[in-house]
Design an enzyme around this catalytic site. Sequence first.
Site, short mmCIF file in Angstrom:
data_model
loop_
_atom_site.label_atom_id
_atom_site.label_comp_id
_atom_site.label_asym_id
_atom_site.label_seq_id
_atom_site.Cartn_x
_atom_site.Cartn_y
_atom_site.Cartn_z
N SER A 88 57.41 97.29 30.44
CA SER A 88 57.32 98.43 31.34
C SER A 88 56.22 99.41 30.92
CB SER A 88 58.64 99.19 31.41
OG SER A 88 59.67 98.32 31.76
N HIS A 130 68.08 76.47 13.53
CA HIS A 130 67.06 76.91 14.48
C HIS A 130 67.58 78.10 15.28
CE1 HIS A 130 64.26 77.00 17.82
NE2 HIS A 130 65.26 76.81 18.67
N THR A 135 69.27 93.94 37.01
CA THR A 135 68.14 93.14 36.56
C THR A 135 67.14 92.97 37.69
OG1 THR A 135 69.75 91.97 35.21
CG2 THR A 135 67.55 91.05 35.29
N SER A 170 71.99 95.11 7.86
CA SER A 170 70.60 95.47 8.09
C SER A 170 70.39 95.94 9.53
CB SER A 170 69.71 94.27 7.78
OG SER A 170 68.45 94.43 8.32
N SER A 171 70.92 95.20 10.50
CA SER A 171 70.71 95.60 11.89
C SER A 171 71.38 96.92 12.20
CB SER A 171 71.29 94.59 12.87
OG SER A 171 70.90 93.33 12.57
N HIS A 215 77.56 88.18 24.01
CA HIS A 215 76.83 88.48 25.23
C HIS A 215 76.01 89.76 25.10
CE1 HIS A 215 75.34 88.08 29.17
NE2 HIS A 215 75.48 89.38 29.23
N HIS A 246 82.09 84.51 30.49
CA HIS A 246 81.34 83.50 31.24
C HIS A 246 80.85 82.38 30.32
CE1 HIS A 246 77.51 86.21 30.86
NE2 HIS A 246 77.56 85.38 29.85
N HIS A 247 80.94 82.59 29.03
CA HIS A 247 80.62 81.50 28.10
C HIS A 247 81.83 80.60 27.88
CE1 HIS A 247 76.73 83.22 26.93
NE2 HIS A 247 77.34 84.39 27.11
N LYS A 278 64.94 95.92 38.15
CA LYS A 278 63.81 95.96 37.22
C LYS A 278 62.69 95.05 37.69
CE LYS A 278 65.81 97.35 32.97
NZ LYS A 278 64.65 98.09 32.55
N ASP A 280 57.70 110.21 11.17
CA ASP A 280 58.19 108.96 10.57
C ASP A 280 59.56 108.69 11.18
OD1 ASP A 280 59.01 106.83 8.79
OD2 ASP A 280 57.45 107.52 7.44
N ARG A 301 74.23 68.94 25.25
CA ARG A 301 73.38 69.59 24.25
C ARG A 301 73.89 69.26 22.86
NH1 ARG A 301 75.38 75.94 24.47
NH2 ARG A 301 73.85 76.17 22.83
N TRP A 352 74.88 77.60 16.44
CA TRP A 352 74.65 79.01 16.09
C TRP A 352 75.85 79.85 16.49
CZ3 TRP A 352 74.05 83.70 18.85
CH2 TRP A 352 74.13 83.60 20.23
N GLU A 405 74.71 90.74 22.54
CA GLU A 405 73.61 90.32 21.68
C GLU A 405 72.44 89.75 22.48
OE1 GLU A 405 72.73 90.43 18.60
OE2 GLU A 405 71.18 88.88 18.55
N TYR A 411 71.47 90.66 25.30
CA TYR A 411 70.74 91.80 25.86
C TYR A 411 70.04 92.59 24.79
CZ TYR A 411 72.01 90.46 30.37
OH TYR A 411 72.09 89.71 31.49
C1 HEM Z 1 71.18 87.48 35.42
C2 HEM Z 1 71.39 87.40 34.18
C3 HEM Z 1 72.17 86.32 33.45
C4 HEM Z 1 73.25 85.60 33.85
C5 HEM Z 1 73.95 85.67 35.17
C6 HEM Z 1 73.60 84.72 32.75
C7 HEM Z 1 74.66 83.82 32.75
C8 HEM Z 1 74.96 82.95 31.72
C9 HEM Z 1 76.10 82.07 31.67
C10 HEM Z 1 77.16 81.96 32.76
C11 HEM Z 1 76.06 81.37 30.51
C12 HEM Z 1 77.09 80.35 29.98
C13 HEM Z 1 76.71 78.97 30.33
C14 HEM Z 1 77.61 77.96 29.67
O1 HEM Z 1 77.71 77.95 28.43
O2 HEM Z 1 78.17 77.14 30.40
C15 HEM Z 1 74.89 81.80 29.80
C16 HEM Z 1 74.50 81.33 28.57
C17 HEM Z 1 73.52 81.92 27.79
N1 HEM Z 1 72.70 82.97 28.16
FE1 HEM Z 1 72.66 83.86 29.99
N2 HEM Z 1 72.74 84.92 31.72
C18 HEM Z 1 71.86 85.89 32.10
C19 HEM Z 1 70.83 86.42 31.36
C20 HEM Z 1 70.59 86.10 30.04
C21 HEM Z 1 69.67 86.78 29.19
C22 HEM Z 1 68.80 87.97 29.60
C23 HEM Z 1 69.71 86.19 27.99
C24 HEM Z 1 68.97 86.47 26.71
C25 HEM Z 1 67.90 87.14 26.59
C26 HEM Z 1 70.67 85.11 28.07
C27 HEM Z 1 70.99 84.28 27.03
C28 HEM Z 1 71.92 83.29 27.08
C29 HEM Z 1 72.24 82.43 25.98
C30 HEM Z 1 71.60 82.47 24.58
C31 HEM Z 1 73.22 81.55 26.42
C32 HEM Z 1 73.82 80.35 25.70
C33 HEM Z 1 74.71 80.66 24.56
C34 HEM Z 1 75.17 79.38 23.94
O3 HEM Z 1 76.13 78.78 24.43
O4 HEM Z 1 74.58 78.96 22.94
N3 HEM Z 1 71.18 85.08 29.34
N4 HEM Z 1 74.24 82.77 30.56
CU CU Z 2 76.38 85.77 28.30
#
Ligand code: HEM
Ligand code: CU
Lengths: 527, 182
Positions: A270, A78, A330, A171-172, A255, A304-305, A333, A107, A452, A143, A257, A259
């Site tokens: 916008s 998924h 952010t 591709s990307s 990370h 931060h992950h 915006k 084009d 999770r 994933w 990614e 964005y």
């Molecule tokens: C103010 C902006 C953001 C902050 C401060 C933030 C912060 C964080 C932090 C600290 C985690 C890790 C949590 C953990 O695993 O314990 C996380 C996970 C994640 N964030 Fe954000 N994030 C922000 C914006 C975004 C945006 C814009 C996206 C995507 C469009 C995003 C997608 C994700 C994803 C996919 C994960 C989980 C990844 C995984 O472990 O599978 N985040 N974020």
């Molecule tokens: Cu991140």
Amino acid sequence: MSAVIDHGHTDHHHGPAKGLMRWVLTTNHKDIGTMYLWFSFCMFLLGGSMAMVIRAELFQPGLQIVQPEFFNQMTTMHGLIMVFGAVMPAFVGLANWMIPLMIGAPDMALPRMNNFSFWLLPAAFGLLVSTLFMEGGGPNFGWTFYAPLSTTYGPESTTFFIFAVHLMGISSIMGAINVVATILNLRAPGMTLMKMPLFVWTWLITAFLLIAVMPVLAGCVTMMLMDIHFGTSFFNAAGGGDPVLFQHVFWFFGHPEVYIMILPAFGAVSSIIPAFARKPLFGYTSMVYATAAIAFLSFIVWAHHMFTVGIPLTGELFFMYATMLIAVPTGVKVFNWASTMWQGSMTFEAPMLFSVAFVILFTIGGFSGLMLAIAPADFQYHDTYFVVAHFHYVLVPGAIFGIFASAYYWLPKWTGHMYDETLAKLHFWMSFIGMNLAFFPMHFVGLAGMPRRIPDYNMMFANFNMISSIGAFMFGATQLLFLFIVIKCIRGGKPAPAKPWDGAEGLEWTVPSPAPYHTFSTPPEVK
Amino acid sequence: MSEVIATRRLVTRLLIVVVVMFCFGIFVLPPFYDAMCRVFGINGKTAGAYQGEQMVDEQRQVRVQFLATNAAGMVWEFGPQADEILVHPGEARDMLFVAYNPSDKPMSAQAIPSVSPSKAAAFFHKTECFCFTQQVLQPGERIEMPVRFIVDRDLPQDVKHLTLGYTLFDITARKPPVAQAP
Ligand code: HEM
Ligand SMILES: [Cu+2]
């Protein structure tokens, strides 16, 4: 790699070729954009049905529908399919359709490469999905495919998974190179960089992010491949490697990614909000700089992950503050979008509904992100449903609603017909309610400690999970309505004028609807 | 046509970036990470064999605890001779770990050390360790493996308790024992 400029001049009015080969061999940006969008929608439904399996299993505590092994494959696939198959190709599709129209180019700069980068995708995902039917099953390691779960303990099919990731990456990268070349070299005379619509700007920056980090992902899976088959020990502690290194490499890609998945949506919204607020975008220049700042910062926050892997205190502090810093651009915006709507004469057609919901719900996701960014607190939240709630709030109403908004906004241009506004509003409200029902309760169960990626859970989480599942089924079913609306719009409907939205601005509205097969063969004049 | 040339030049440059980033991922990040780990003791990684001398600090005592863990699938019996000892910073001390191969095959193994708390890792010096080499045991063979270490005098004052852990990995498939037989 011949550029387009030397084709199309000989015969200005030739249309598409007939039959299936039109789609196989096409180098037309509109055809390729259409194929990307349909491909992405198929993947959206496929990844969505996997989510339905997950939510069906989690409807009640205990194991009822699937085995844990299969459940793990579902969560993994998924995620992979939604990220690489649905969201990213949808944005590439939008880029293909709209960037040439927005900057007055005939084009994309590299039409043949464009064709190739699209056709790699069905191959990549065919391969990826086929692993589900192999002996030992498909990828089951999440994933994020952390080593050694994916290297030492992964199923046999991991090698195919690696190859599929390589194909998607190629591709990307090619898609991104094409976007950069188009934007930098094919703008109509007078279309200076600071006159470009924000969708073009955000895509330019996204393309640079892709070019910078997709190769790192390729390197990451290559090291996995070598660990599995060639006896190296990048991630294997027994041979002197380190599994934590995997997480650094992965999140160095991962990370930026996230964005990559949100910046193009920022750009689309916008364009859409000013059109329906009938006011120019507030703070165009600050939007451009904010996007660039976000892109830059996204390279220095990856750990931060990984707050819980045991990085030194100074590291935790650095990554904590750097992450919080992202909230500043952010926030710029979000305030700009709000100011654009302020005192505007707003109407709420489907694109605007999705855009307004985008602003509100994405902000909620940003706030839960800030909570996660607090390193000491993350020890409690990490790997719980709170993280799941966070990233679904930024990705569903962020990336996906951005795509829906764009689709409704530009469907009249693509098809020449207006879509059914009533049904589209129904689609919006069902999606809005379904998505909030599905993901809001996850905040609570996450804070209460529900982990999770586990198929079973404690009795005390039962009620919230049932609500989540009901919301998820509602959200999922509604997407079939979207399919119906799009097909209906393609087949007929009120003819769309060249500019169906009176507040809309941009070159794409100067060409008739549906957009002719070839547009801007002679560049338009931009004042 | 100038656009064609411009596009070609741009694409070449972007492709170079792609290649550079790929190499960055494979050839720069891993060694850089290793270096960072060694310098900062990240992940409990201690530096290689220690050469220096140290003055013994009789005033202070630190408890050093020993842990032995078998990685998944490892069948050896493996453990320290004592669970913990008290040491003065600056003094060189020895500990013996015992390993026994109960299987009916010759096997080779590699021990991976880790020190916690990680901020203490940079202050934990090993002058000799069985983890510097690989071990080969014949069926039913037992060996005693020494580690000799010095806790640095500069160990932060708040650290009163250190853990030295080893995880033992079966590397028979990777390094067949016959090739190494003495
Ligand atoms: C103010 C902006 C953001 C902050 C401060 C933030 C912060 C964080 C932090 C600290 C985690 C890790 C949590 C953990 O695993 O314990 C996380 C996970 C994640 N964030 Fe954000 N994030 C922000 C914006 C975004 C945006 C814009 C996206 C995507 C469009 C995003 C997608 C994700 C994803 C996919 C994960 C989980 C990844 C995984 O472990 O599978 N985040 N974020
Ligand atoms: Cu991140």
